[in-house]
Design an enzyme around this catalytic site. Structure first.
Site, mmCIF file in Angstrom:
data_model
loop_
_atom_site.group_PDB
_atom_site.id
_atom_site.type_symbol
_atom_site.label_atom_id
_atom_site.label_comp_id
_atom_site.label_asym_id
_atom_site.label_seq_id
_atom_site.Cartn_x
_atom_site.Cartn_y
_atom_site.Cartn_z
ATOM 1 N N TYR A 156 -0.553 5.832 -38.727
ATOM 2 C CA TYR A 156 0.748 6.201 -39.300
ATOM 3 C C TYR A 156 1.909 6.278 -38.122
ATOM 4 C CZ TYR A 156 -2.074 7.226 -43.429
ATOM 5 O OH TYR A 156 -3.039 7.203 -44.442
ATOM 6 N N CYS A 212 20.095 8.533 -30.703
ATOM 7 C CA CYS A 212 21.344 9.631 -30.886
ATOM 8 C C CYS A 212 21.154 10.541 -31.860
ATOM 9 C CB CYS A 212 22.634 8.839 -30.895
ATOM 10 S SG CYS A 212 22.779 7.992 -29.622
ATOM 11 N N GLU A 213 19.926 11.305 -32.089
ATOM 12 C CA GLU A 213 19.827 12.545 -32.962
ATOM 13 C C GLU A 213 18.777 13.351 -32.159
ATOM 14 O OE1 GLU A 213 18.169 11.911 -36.843
ATOM 15 O OE2 GLU A 213 19.180 9.931 -37.075
ATOM 16 N N GLY A 263 -7.964 10.842 -46.984
ATOM 17 C CA GLY A 263 -7.640 12.345 -46.875
ATOM 18 C C GLY A 263 -8.409 13.186 -45.709
ATOM 19 N N GLU A 293 -11.533 5.636 -49.071
ATOM 20 C CA GLU A 293 -10.148 5.002 -48.653
ATOM 21 C C GLU A 293 -9.737 5.852 -47.317
ATOM 22 O OE1 GLU A 293 -7.106 4.701 -51.476
ATOM 23 O OE2 GLU A 293 -8.400 3.795 -53.199
ATOM 24 N N PRO A 294 -10.280 5.854 -46.278
ATOM 25 C CA PRO A 294 -10.189 6.512 -45.262
ATOM 26 C C PRO A 294 -9.113 5.548 -44.269
ATOM 27 C CG PRO A 294 -12.166 5.323 -44.688
ATOM 28 C CD PRO A 294 -11.865 5.283 -46.227
ATOM 29 N N GLY A 295 -8.123 6.354 -43.891
ATOM 30 C CA GLY A 295 -7.231 5.682 -43.007
ATOM 31 C C GLY A 295 -7.161 6.367 -41.547
ATOM 32 N N TYR A 353 7.628 15.197 -39.881
ATOM 33 C CA TYR A 353 6.588 16.168 -40.271
ATOM 34 C C TYR A 353 6.421 17.134 -39.736
ATOM 35 C CZ TYR A 353 4.926 11.778 -42.824
ATOM 36 O OH TYR A 353 4.712 10.585 -43.558
HETATM 37 N N1 LLP Z 1 -5.400 6.129 -50.360
HETATM 38 C C1 LLP Z 1 -4.253 6.290 -50.815
HETATM 39 C C2 LLP Z 1 -4.070 6.127 -52.162
HETATM 40 C C3 LLP Z 1 -3.413 6.970 -50.053
HETATM 41 O O1 LLP Z 1 -2.112 7.353 -50.485
HETATM 42 C C4 LLP Z 1 -3.717 7.459 -48.831
HETATM 43 C C5 LLP Z 1 -2.628 7.914 -47.867
HETATM 44 C C6 LLP Z 1 -5.033 7.067 -48.277
HETATM 45 C C7 LLP Z 1 -5.983 6.386 -48.753
HETATM 46 C C8 LLP Z 1 -5.462 7.208 -46.622
HETATM 47 O O2 LLP Z 1 -5.613 8.768 -46.484
HETATM 48 P P1 LLP Z 1 -6.015 9.049 -44.834
HETATM 49 O O3 LLP Z 1 -7.448 8.861 -45.157
HETATM 50 O O4 LLP Z 1 -5.334 8.419 -44.017
HETATM 51 O O5 LLP Z 1 -5.443 10.608 -45.043
HETATM 52 N N2 LLP Z 1 2.539 9.108 -43.170
HETATM 53 C C9 LLP Z 1 1.818 10.474 -43.319
HETATM 54 C C10 LLP Z 1 0.320 10.126 -43.972
HETATM 55 C C11 LLP Z 1 0.421 9.527 -45.530
HETATM 56 C C12 LLP Z 1 -0.414 9.140 -46.226
HETATM 57 C C13 LLP Z 1 -0.144 8.607 -47.526
HETATM 58 N N3 LLP Z 1 -1.392 8.075 -48.261
HETATM 59 C C14 LLP Z 1 1.435 10.907 -41.920
HETATM 60 O O6 LLP Z 1 1.601 10.335 -41.143
HETATM 61 O O7 LLP Z 1 1.031 11.954 -41.724
#
Ligand code: LLP
Length: 425
Positions: A373, A344-345, A239, A273-275, A316
């Site tokens: 993402y 085409c949008e 997050g 759980e960083p993404g 978004y």
């Molecule tokens: N853990 C869980 C259970 C999650 O659902 C998520 C993201 C993460 C970890 C990783 O979160 P992060 O560290 O990346 O914020 N498609 C959207 C983002 C969707 C995120 C969904 N869950 C975008 O492009 O902004």
């Protein structure tokens, strides 16, 4: 910090000129920097140094196995939400005991795959899921390691499509019901309770909601321990937000302080759980200007990337910086343009009323902060095949996913035999 910079007026990824890669693989393509990925992983790891912590990269942000492998070599694990992501994590060399699995709709088959891989923990999101997991594990003669994902009813104050910790959201189990669920879990033969998890949303630029969620988690840990449950692992989800638009974002140190303040004295292993925080700024989407079109009211840069390649602006209203790959000469006066794709949008707009230098057909531009993402959310809408992904390390680059061809897509489809013969119209 990242590793995308101009040298002699040309945009480089680490030591490789972007234009060289574009010549070799064509456009559009995604390009990732190994140095940026590892740096982001390492600064987070440093902020948690000396603690029992697992950084489980959220595979949903970028599931390319070359990217995951780069992180796995630094010690990262993987946070999954599907069996497909599990297959990818294993293919990238992530050991099972560094894998956690969340998601509200895990199937029996996915549970079986994860049990066979010996994952660290399932983050269970409902009572029916708990029962099903118990059955799947019992059929294998084993127990499944489980954390209950609680929904702390905390407003993460992020875009409504990516907030997950409110009561109205589908995620987790209402936190006040946790004692009942844990009591039920203790009676199921295939379940071994190991911890608790939470994830309240994505792209948080304010740490306060994390603090609120951790406080609820903390109270619940005390309560559950009093009830005799073993809580050894706390998974705090992902997050942490990043600066898409130069807005200030909290650094890993401040985030670590929030985690320690809330949960640091509970004697638990921590799972993060960083993404986005790891992969977001480590990638760009390179696209080429096809046409400069003068509309009645606006100038359009029509580029060869579109919403099927990068959906975030359409879905978004997300902002991504765009840079020309050749630095404009000093004194160049920018113009205001809409950067749009060929789909085409009207929603197929990567940037609206953006100040960019005058550019010529064939010029390259880089859409920034496209490492998380972006490639993973691409589709083949308008029969546009998925674009390549390239990983750079120093002066080397590797085609980590080739461009799909339209023949690859057609090979998945067929005409019904009831039309007979060659099926001609
Ligand atoms: N853990 C869980 C259970 C999650 O659902 C998520 C993201 C993460 C970890 C990783 O979160 P992060 O560290 O990346 O914020 N498609 C959207 C983002 C969707 C995120 C969904 N869950 C975008 O492009 O902004």
């Amino acid at each position: 910090m990242d590793h995308f910079d101009y040298r002699d007026g040309h945009l480089f990824v680490e030591d490789v000129p972007i234009a060289d890669i574009a010549d070799a693989v064509g456009t559009p393509f995604y390009c990732y920097s190994s140095a940026t990925l590892t740096r982001h992983h390492d600064v987070l790891a440093d902020a948690f140094a000396g603690r029992d912590v697992l950084i489980a990269f959220a595979v949903k942000a970028n599931s390319n196995i070359a990217v995951m492998n780069t992180l796995a070599r630094r010690g990262a694990g993987a946070a999954l939400v599907s069996g497909g992501e599990l297959r990818r994590a294993l293919a990238a060399g992530v050991p099972g005991d560094r894998i956690v699995f969340s998601g509200v709709g895990k199937t029996r088959a996915e549970m079986g795959l994860a049990l066979d891989a010996g994952i660290l923990q399932f983050n269970v999101e409902s009572e029916p899921e708990l029962r099903t997991l118990s059955e799947v594990a019992t059929a294998r003669g084993i127990t499944a390691p489980v954390a209950i994902r609680i929904n702390p009813d905390v407003d993460a104050k992020v875009h409504q499509k990516i907030t997950t910790g409110l009561r109205e959201n589908k995620f987790g189990i209402e936190w006040t019901l946790a004692p009942e669920i844990y009591a039920h879990a203790a009676t199921l033969p295939g379940i071994r309770v190991v911890g608790m998890s939470v994830h309240i949303g994505s792209q948080l630029l304010d740490l306060a909601p994390f603090g609120q969620a951790f406080a609820r988690m903390r109270d619940m840990v005390f309560r559950l321990r009093r009830d005799g449950h073993q809580i050894d692992i706390l998974d705090v989800g992902g997050g942490l937000g990043i600066p898409y638009d130069d807005q200030p974002s909290p650094g890993p140190e401040a985030y670590a302080a929030a985690v320690f303040d809330g949960l640091g004295d509970l004697g638990c292993k921590l799972v993060l759980e960083p993404g986005r925080m790891i992969a977001g700024n480590a990638g760009v989407l390179i696209t080429r200007l096809l046409y400069r079109k003068e509309g009645a009211l606006r100038t359009f840069y029509v580029v060869d990337a579109a919403m099927n390649d990068l959906l975030r602006p359409s879905l978004y209203d997300a902002y991504h910086h765009i840079l020309p790959c050749r630095r404009p000469s000093p004194g160049t006066v920018n113009i205001e343009v809409d950067v749009v794709g060929p789909i085409c949008e009207t929603g197929d707009t990567l940037a609206r009323q953006r100040s960019l230098p005058p550019m010529a057909e064939g010029d390259l531009m880089a859409v920034r902060t496209a490492g998380a993402y972006c490639a993973v959310m691409a589709s083949t809408y308008n029969s546009r095949p998925l674009v390549p992904e390239v990983l750079v390390a120093d002066d080397r680059w590797h085609l980590a996913r080739r461009r799909l061809e339209i023949d690859d897509l057609l090979a998945l489809e067929s005409r019904p035999d009831w039309f007979g013969g060659d099926g001609g119209a």
